[in-house]
Motif scaffolding. Structure first.
Motif, PDB file in Angstrom:
ATOM      1  N   SER A 144       0.803  -1.228   0.000  1.00 55.85           N
ATOM      2  CA  SER A 144       0.000   0.000   0.000  1.00 55.85           C
ATOM      3  C   SER A 144       0.835   1.277   0.000  1.00 55.85           C
ATOM      4  N   SER A 145       2.147   1.158  -0.088  1.00 59.42           N
ATOM      5  CA  SER A 145       3.006   2.345  -0.021  1.00 59.42           C
ATOM      6  C   SER A 145       3.336   2.867  -1.414  1.00 59.42           C
ATOM      7  N   LYS A 146       3.967   4.022  -1.422  1.00 58.84           N
ATOM      8  CA  LYS A 146       4.407   4.636  -2.666  1.00 58.84           C
ATOM      9  C   LYS A 146       5.611   3.872  -3.207  1.00 58.84           C
ATOM     10  N   VAL A 147       5.573   3.522  -4.478  1.00 57.80           N
ATOM     11  CA  VAL A 147       6.649   2.760  -5.103  1.00 57.80           C
ATOM     12  C   VAL A 147       7.569   3.719  -5.845  1.00 57.80           C
ATOM     13  N   VAL A 148       8.824   3.770  -5.394  1.00 60.39           N
ATOM     14  CA  VAL A 148       9.818   4.618  -6.045  1.00 60.39           C
ATOM     15  C   VAL A 148      10.647   3.794  -7.026  1.00 60.39           C
ATOM     16  N   PHE A 149      11.130   2.652  -6.533  1.00 56.84           N
ATOM     17  CA  PHE A 149      11.929   1.746  -7.349  1.00 56.84           C
ATOM     18  C   PHE A 149      11.202   0.411  -7.426  1.00 56.84           C
ATOM     19  N   PRO A 150      10.521   0.128  -8.527  1.00 64.58           N
ATOM     20  CA  PRO A 150       9.705  -1.094  -8.616  1.00 64.58           C
ATOM     21  C   PRO A 150      10.496  -2.386  -8.413  1.00 64.58           C
ATOM     22  N   ASP A 151      11.739  -2.440  -8.889  1.00 68.37           N
ATOM     23  CA  ASP A 151      12.529  -3.668  -8.722  1.00 68.37           C
ATOM     24  C   ASP A 151      12.846  -3.924  -7.251  1.00 68.37           C
ATOM     25  N   ASP A 152      13.211  -2.872  -6.539  1.00 64.70           N
ATOM     26  CA  ASP A 152      13.504  -3.009  -5.110  1.00 64.70           C
ATOM     27  C   ASP A 152      12.248  -3.414  -4.335  1.00 64.70           C
ATOM     28  N   GLU A 153      11.167  -2.741  -4.615  1.00 67.42           N
ATOM     29  CA  GLU A 153       9.912  -3.058  -3.920  1.00 67.42           C
ATOM     30  C   GLU A 153       9.425  -4.456  -4.302  1.00 67.42           C
ATOM     31  N   GLY A 154       9.709  -4.890  -5.517  1.00 61.58           N
ATOM     32  CA  GLY A 154       9.357  -6.245  -5.925  1.00 61.58           C
ATOM     33  C   GLY A 154      10.109  -7.285  -5.102  1.00 61.58           C
ATOM     34  N   TRP A 155      11.383  -7.031  -4.833  1.00 60.05           N
ATOM     35  CA  TRP A 155      12.161  -7.958  -4.005  1.00 60.05           C
ATOM     36  C   TRP A 155      11.618  -7.979  -2.580  1.00 60.05           C
ATOM     37  N   VAL A 156      11.303  -6.816  -2.045  1.00 58.88           N
ATOM     38  CA  VAL A 156      10.754  -6.746  -0.690  1.00 58.88           C
ATOM     39  C   VAL A 156       9.436  -7.511  -0.626  1.00 58.88           C
ATOM     40  N   MET A 157       8.599  -7.342  -1.641  1.00 58.82           N
ATOM     41  CA  MET A 157       7.325  -8.075  -1.669  1.00 58.82           C
ATOM     42  C   MET A 157       7.556  -9.575  -1.802  1.00 58.82           C
ATOM     43  N   PHE A 158       8.486  -9.976  -2.655  1.00 59.26           N
ATOM     44  CA  PHE A 158       8.781 -11.400  -2.809  1.00 59.26           C
ATOM     45  C   PHE A 158       9.219 -12.002  -1.484  1.00 59.26           C
ATOM     46  N   VAL A 159      10.163 -11.342  -0.806  1.00 61.49           N
ATOM     47  CA  VAL A 159      10.678 -11.861   0.460  1.00 61.49           C
ATOM     48  C   VAL A 159       9.566 -11.951   1.491  1.00 61.49           C
ATOM     49  N   SER A 160       8.769 -10.905   1.614  1.00 61.01           N
ATOM     50  CA  SER A 160       7.730 -10.907   2.646  1.00 61.01           C
ATOM     51  C   SER A 160       6.652 -11.948   2.359  1.00 61.01           C
ATOM     52  N   VAL A 161       6.237 -12.072   1.119  1.00 63.40           N
ATOM     53  CA  VAL A 161       5.204 -13.068   0.783  1.00 63.40           C
ATOM     54  C   VAL A 161       5.764 -14.486   0.900  1.00 63.40           C
ATOM     55  N   PHE A 162       6.963 -14.715   0.378  1.00 62.50           N
ATOM     56  CA  PHE A 162       7.577 -16.037   0.439  1.00 62.50           C
ATOM     57  C   PHE A 162       7.750 -16.496   1.889  1.00 62.50           C
ATOM     58  N   CYS A 163       8.340 -15.635   2.710  1.00 65.61           N
ATOM     59  CA  CYS A 163       8.570 -16.006   4.115  1.00 65.61           C
ATOM     60  C   CYS A 163       7.256 -16.159   4.878  1.00 65.61           C
ATOM     61  N   PHE A 164       6.276 -15.332   4.560  1.00 70.15           N
ATOM     62  CA  PHE A 164       4.963 -15.444   5.196  1.00 70.15           C
ATOM     63  C   PHE A 164       4.341 -16.811   4.895  1.00 70.15           C
ATOM     64  N   VAL A 165       4.381 -17.200   3.643  1.00 68.07           N
ATOM     65  CA  VAL A 165       3.772 -18.470   3.231  1.00 68.07           C
ATOM     66  C   VAL A 165       4.541 -19.665   3.816  1.00 68.07           C
ATOM     67  N   ILE A 166       5.856 -19.660   3.725  1.00 69.48           N
ATOM     68  CA  ILE A 166       6.648 -20.793   4.216  1.00 69.48           C
ATOM     69  C   ILE A 166       6.569 -20.887   5.736  1.00 69.48           C
ATOM     70  N   THR A 167       6.609 -19.753   6.438  1.00 66.24           N
ATOM     71  CA  THR A 167       6.483 -19.779   7.892  1.00 66.24           C
ATOM     72  C   THR A 167       5.125 -20.337   8.302  1.00 66.24           C
ATOM     73  N   THR A 168       4.078 -19.922   7.615  1.00 69.18           N
ATOM     74  CA  THR A 168       2.737 -20.449   7.900  1.00 69.18           C
ATOM     75  C   THR A 168       2.689 -21.950   7.646  1.00 69.18           C
ATOM     76  N   LEU A 169       3.264 -22.394   6.543  1.00 67.37           N
ATOM     77  CA  LEU A 169       3.289 -23.813   6.214  1.00 67.37           C
ATOM     78  C   LEU A 169       4.068 -24.611   7.262  1.00 67.37           C
ATOM     79  N   LEU A 170       5.244 -24.134   7.643  1.00 64.93           N
ATOM     80  CA  LEU A 170       6.021 -24.825   8.671  1.00 64.93           C
ATOM     81  C   LEU A 170       5.277 -24.876  10.001  1.00 64.93           C
TER      82      LEU A 170
END
Length: 155
Positions: free
Chosen positions: A44-70
């Protein structure tokens, strides 16, 4: 004639409701919450650098899903089948999640700094919150990884 002694190996990773009360598994609740907050705030934040924000989103979603699964697998008691295998999975996942979250937190800090320079303060408050929660998630994953390493080496 002697019979071989049967030894019952207990799994150091708890199962069932004990997941909510033992260290370092209790940290998974914080990882879940802070990771979800990073995910929501970055989305929901302002995107300045889409590639950087894409990595942050990937990490947060990936870790959220794997942590929930574990967390669900630990509650179900799947780790009792292969004790050493699950101890290794726990150590390596939390170590890599800590490294990923550290990289995501640094990128989010950089993006927030650029927003601070370019825009008004009200616009970047979501980015500041995402940065703080990313560092908190990094801290939790790091502490969990260290606790998992100690448990793995002592078993």
């Amino acid at each position: 004639m002697s019979t071989p002694a049967t030894s019952s190996v207990t799994c150091p990773i708890p199962s069932g409701g004990r997941v909510f009360t033992t260290f370092p598994e209790i940290l998974m609740l914080g990882e879940f919450v802070f990771g979800g907050l990073v995910w929501i705030l970055v989305a929901s934040s302002k995107v300045v650098f889409p590639d950087d924000e894409g990595w942050v989103m990937f990490v947060s979603v990936f870790c959220f899903v794997i942590t929930t699964l574990l967390f669900i697998l630990y509650m179900a008691g799947v780790q009792k089948r292969s004790v050493n295998g699950w101890l290794r999975v726990d150590v390596f996942y939390h170590f890599f999640a800590a490294v990923f979250y550290l990289s995501a937190a640094v990128l989010e800090t950089s993006n927030t700094r650029h927003l601070l320079i370019a825009l008004a303060p009200k616009i970047y408050k979501l980015n500041i919150s995402a940065t703080v929660f990313a560092y908190l998630a990094t801290l939790l994953y790091t502490v969990h990884a260290m606790g998992s390493i100690i448990r793995w080496k002592s078993s």
